[in-house]
Enzyme design. Structure first.
Site, short mmCIF file in Angstrom:
data_model
loop_
_atom_site.label_atom_id
_atom_site.label_comp_id
_atom_site.label_asym_id
_atom_site.label_seq_id
_atom_site.Cartn_x
_atom_site.Cartn_y
_atom_site.Cartn_z
N GLY A 160 -10.12 2.77 -9.69
CA GLY A 160 -10.60 1.40 -9.58
C GLY A 160 -10.06 0.70 -8.35
CG HIS B 141 -4.35 8.17 -9.16
ND1 HIS B 141 -5.20 7.71 -8.17
CD2 HIS B 141 -3.59 7.11 -9.53
CE1 HIS B 141 -4.96 6.43 -7.96
NE2 HIS B 141 -3.99 6.04 -8.77
CG MET C 107 0.13 3.58 -17.44
SD MET C 107 1.54 3.03 -16.43
CE MET C 107 1.74 1.35 -17.01
CE LYS D 6 -7.06 6.51 -11.70
NZ LYS D 6 -7.01 5.54 -12.81
N GLY E 25 -5.19 -2.59 -18.69
CA GLY E 25 -5.01 -1.76 -17.50
C GLY E 25 -5.95 -0.58 -17.45
#
Length: 226
Positions: free
Chosen positions: A143, A133, A11, A137, A74
């Site tokens: 979440g 995912h 990210m 992760k 995030g």
């Protein structure tokens, strides 16, 4: 706008790529907590975009707030300490926006689920929520999935939950409801991490001038209503 990028995984790199393309100035890129504590140039940034890991998030947020930066966070898995972060943010006079998912599509899914839950309860529907995912992760369920499940449970529904961590799946959330002789499905798939990065950069623009702790939903709703 001058940005600090905190966390340089998938990210962080995507945020950097899109930020440079959009004309943001990247003041610094922080790859570890040790580096965060030693970098003095971070105070030249206006907003920090933080995508790290649950164990590091709260410490990072406190450090960045004390440095006077507005923050886009995030990282998930730390929301049990929201009150602690809120107190620090208030004391430091900065703005922080957080979200389990910075995609606009996920925001719209939350709104649909709020409406849908009330009706599924009246129909006595059976409901399940599944998310998938990538294998890297660390938190599970996501979440976003937790938020969907909590919303449905508030409507009085029992919810079956499941998740999968496999390969390079960017993000998939799936709600399945069954009532009578019908099945209703609601999907949200993210095809690229660019969706999250664009949302985070939008949040960086929207948090400027605000003081306090905000969810992405709060500021995005105001933006869409304007």
């Amino acid at each position: 706008m001058r940005l600090a990028i905190v966390g340089y995984g998938r990210m962080g790199r995507e945020v950097e790529r899109l930020a440079r393309r959009a004309g943001f100035e990247i003041v610094c890129i922080i790859k570890s907590r040790k580096e965060l504590e030693s970098r003095l140039d971070i105070v030249n940034a206006e907003v920090a975009v933080e995508f790290t890991e649950p164990a590091a998030a709260v410490g990072n947020l406190i450090h960045l707030a004390q440095a006077g930066l507005d923050i886009v966070c995030g990282t998930t898995g730390w929301y049990d300490r929201l009150d602690e972060v809120r107190e620090v943010v208030s004391r430091c006079g900065v703005g922080v926006v957080y979200a389990p998912n910075f995609s606009v599509g996920a925001f719209l899914m939350f709104r649909i689920v709020e409406w849908l839950g009330q009706h599924l309860t009246r129909l006595k529907a059976e409901v399940g929520v599944f998310e998938a995912h990538h294998s890297g992760k660390k938190d599970a369920p996501s979440g976003t999935a937790k938020r969907i499940v909590e919303t449905l449970k508030k409507s009085g529904l029992k919810v079956d939950e499941s998740w999968l961590r496999v390969g390079g799946v960017v993000g998939w959330h799936f709600l399945l409801s069954d009532f009578g002789d019908e099945t209703l499905e609601l999907h949200h798939r993210v095809r690229s991490r660019a969706a999250f990065a664009r949302g985070a950069l939008l949040a960086a623009q929207l948090i400027r001038g605000r003081k306090g702790l905000f969810s992405f939903e709060q500021i995005l709703q105001e933006f869409l209503n304007a």
